[in-house]
Write a protein that holds these residues in place. Structure first.
Motif, mmCIF file in Angstrom:
data_model
loop_
_atom_site.group_PDB
_atom_site.id
_atom_site.type_symbol
_atom_site.label_atom_id
_atom_site.label_comp_id
_atom_site.label_asym_id
_atom_site.label_seq_id
_atom_site.Cartn_x
_atom_site.Cartn_y
_atom_site.Cartn_z
ATOM 1 N N SER A 198 30.027 185.466 53.643
ATOM 2 C CA SER A 198 28.668 185.070 53.263
ATOM 3 C C SER A 198 27.705 186.169 53.699
ATOM 4 O O SER A 198 27.647 186.505 54.881
ATOM 5 C CB SER A 198 28.269 183.753 53.935
ATOM 6 O OG SER A 198 28.909 182.666 53.330
ATOM 7 N N PRO A 199 26.966 186.741 52.765
ATOM 8 C CA PRO A 199 26.055 187.828 53.129
ATOM 9 C C PRO A 199 24.779 187.296 53.777
ATOM 10 O O PRO A 199 24.469 186.110 53.714
ATOM 11 C CB PRO A 199 25.743 188.477 51.780
ATOM 12 C CG PRO A 199 25.811 187.336 50.817
ATOM 13 C CD PRO A 199 26.920 186.443 51.321
ATOM 14 N N THR A 200 24.058 188.205 54.389
ATOM 15 C CA THR A 200 22.721 187.895 54.884
ATOM 16 C C THR A 200 21.747 187.922 53.717
ATOM 17 O O THR A 200 21.744 188.864 52.920
ATOM 18 C CB THR A 200 22.286 188.905 55.953
ATOM 19 O OG1 THR A 200 23.211 188.854 57.048
ATOM 20 C CG2 THR A 200 20.883 188.608 56.451
ATOM 21 N N VAL A 201 20.927 186.887 53.602
ATOM 22 C CA VAL A 201 19.965 186.773 52.494
ATOM 23 C C VAL A 201 18.561 186.958 53.049
ATOM 24 O O VAL A 201 18.181 186.308 54.031
ATOM 25 C CB VAL A 201 20.073 185.411 51.799
ATOM 26 C CG1 VAL A 201 19.058 185.298 50.661
ATOM 27 C CG2 VAL A 201 21.490 185.181 51.277
ATOM 28 N N THR A 202 17.794 187.846 52.428
ATOM 29 C CA THR A 202 16.394 188.024 52.801
ATOM 30 C C THR A 202 15.521 187.927 51.556
ATOM 31 O O THR A 202 15.923 188.307 50.468
ATOM 32 C CB THR A 202 16.151 189.384 53.489
ATOM 33 O OG1 THR A 202 16.603 190.437 52.629
ATOM 34 C CG2 THR A 202 16.902 189.466 54.795
#
Length: 499
Positions: free
Chosen positions: A50-54
């Protein structure tokens, strides 16, 4: 500058897959070296990261850089936002030979940090959301990100309440966005297309795991994968090699693929082409719906990769259609009000031209069938009801080269039928377009003259009757949605054809 048919095909294929042409056309299977030469066990399933979302992303020039629809989404009850995804993406290598049957085994080779972006179109009213998110692998054939599947199918997505996510999975799209708006996209970084498959997996995970951010709290129940043209080439490889490992997506719409898949890995990593002919694996646990235009079947060679339908695979070949067509332009402004139906019908009598192309381009009705494909795939995944089975386009293979079997009007027999070929106003072909660059993908339209139209439709009522009957057959067969059928019939009624 004039191009031969072969040169145009090779130029497109080289651009679309972003690897050297000789690699694309290579036939040997690529296999990771095994020290003992023995059999390699199948890899165990592994969860995608799961990637980091910004975001939502703002700033820069204040606009999302993407070729898509041009009308204000708020007028149809939708809103658009953009987010950055960051993490470490994996590349892959084979651990067993790549065979044409698609039952491929791969394993992670290396990882690299990345930051890419996703564009999200969703219902502004949470109550309008139908629970399904369509994740499109954005197309980079034009040297930047474009969203052909959103353009072709946005009417169905909007009226049914889908959310749509476009993913910059490839380096070309990321770099083009940065060049177009260096301030907004300063933080983007792509390690190369060997990592694109895992980036696409992680985008699907972000939709599920970070829905509170990505979808502003909407709760997705189903996540579908979409891709057209070069993105379909990559999805072919994804379905066969990556999906069995990670199972991120619940179903796949693969639109306008060719006979092979995109490379699993490419420079600066190890070059890993796919075989000369690639079929979809038959042990799938997720449904795959493949939609093909005429020139996909012959010019792009997918005839060699034809498969019978299975409990998890459907193939639709659509008569009178091209890999790209006039709706790419018309659809960008189609707000679902119904006016595009009459505009599209009239384009068959006065077809548009494309700069550098020798003939007017195809004006077939692929987008109506693609609307249905979106609906049918979602229903298949959520209810288990499979899409309709479709006859194949009729191809004569008795001569030195395969050729379509044509009717008295020059339109191909067989395949998924629409009023454009069964109550025709023109000869519609996916083949035969000469010219520069991508002209060969746009097919041709040859309008009928006044004498032939008069003979076919001596009165306006006779035209409306034949067009409406064809529309009804397509809807009853499961290839035209009711709302689109109504638009088609209204277009015929409002036209001045006949008499």
């Amino acid at each position: 500058m004039e191009y031969t048919w072969t040169k145009m095909v090779r130029q497109y294929l080289a651009i679309a897959t972003s690897v050297p042409l000789l690699l694309l056309l290579a036939t040997p299977s690529a296999v990771a070296a095994q020290p003992d030469g023995g059999q390699v066990p199948a890899p165990s399933a592994q969860a995608a990261a799961s990637p980091t979302v910004t975001g939502p992303v703002t700033g820069g020039n204040g606009a999302v850089v993407l070729q898509g629809t041009a009308f204000d989404l708020s007028t149809v009850g939708y809103t658009q936002s953009e987010f950055f995804l960051s993490g470490n993406a994996a590349s892959y290598v084979p651990i067993a030979p790549f065979d044409p049957d698609g039952r491929w085994q791969v394993t992670q080779a290396s990882t690299s940090p990345y930051t890419t972006r996703i564009v999200v179109n969703r219902p502004a009213d949470p109550a309008a959301f139908n629970g399904t998110v369509v994740v499109e692998w954005l197309n980079v054939s034009a040297g930047m990100d474009s969203a052909p599947e959103w353009i072709y199918t946005h009417n169905e997505l909007i009226r049914e309440g889908f959310a749509w996510v476009g993913v910059s999975a490839q380096a070309v799209g990321v770099n083009a966005a940065k060049a177009a708006d260096p301030v907004r996209y300063a933080g983007l970084s792509h390690p190369g297309d060997s990592y694109s498959y895992d980036i696409y997996s992680q985008a699907g995970k972000a939709v599920k795991d970070s829905a509170a951010t990505v979808l502003d709290g909407l709760r997705p129940r189903t996540v579908l994968a979409n891709g057209e043209s070069q993105s379909a080439f990559r999805l072919t490889t994804y379905v066969n090699a990556i999906h069995p490992l990670v199972s991120v997506y619940d179903g796949f719409l693969v639109h306008s693929r060719r006979d092979i898949g995109a490379p699993l890995s490419q420079a600066p990593q190890a070059n890993v082409p796919t075989p000369a002919v690639v079929r979809f694996r038959t042990d799938l646990d997720a449904p795959v719906l493949v939609v093909q235009a005429e020139n996909d079947v012959l010019a792009l060679g997918s005839l060699a990769a034809r498969q019978d339908d299975t409990p998890r695979l459907r193939l639709w070949e659509v008569a009178g259609t091209a890999h790209a067509d006039a709706y790419i332009g018309l659809g960008a402004g189609d707000d679902g009000s119904g006016t595009a139906g009459l505009q599209g019908l009239n384009l068959m009598l006065s077809p548009p031209t494309r700069t550098g192309c020798a003939s007017p381009i195809n004006t077939g009705q692929a987008h109506y069938v693609l609307d249905t494909a979106q609906y049918a795939l979602n229903r298949w995944v959520t209810t288990g009801i499979p899409p309709a089975k479709a006859p194949r386009l009729q191809v004569d293979t008795s001569g030195p080269a395969p050729a379509f079997v044509l009717d008295a009007h020059g339109n191909v027999n067989g395949g998924v039928r629409t009023p454009a070929v069964d109550a025709p106003l023109a000869t519609l072909s996916g083949l035969g377009q000469a010219g520069e660059s991508f002209c060969f993908l746009f097919g041709t339209t040859t309008p009928f003259g006044a004498e032939k139209l008069g003979a076919l439709y001596p009165t306006h009522a006779s035209f409306v009757a034949k067009w409406s009957a064809s529309t009804a057959r397509g809807a009853a067969a499961g290839f035209i949605r009711p709302a689109d059928a109504a638009e088609l019939v209204r277009a015929a009624v409002r036209s001045d054809i006949g008499g």
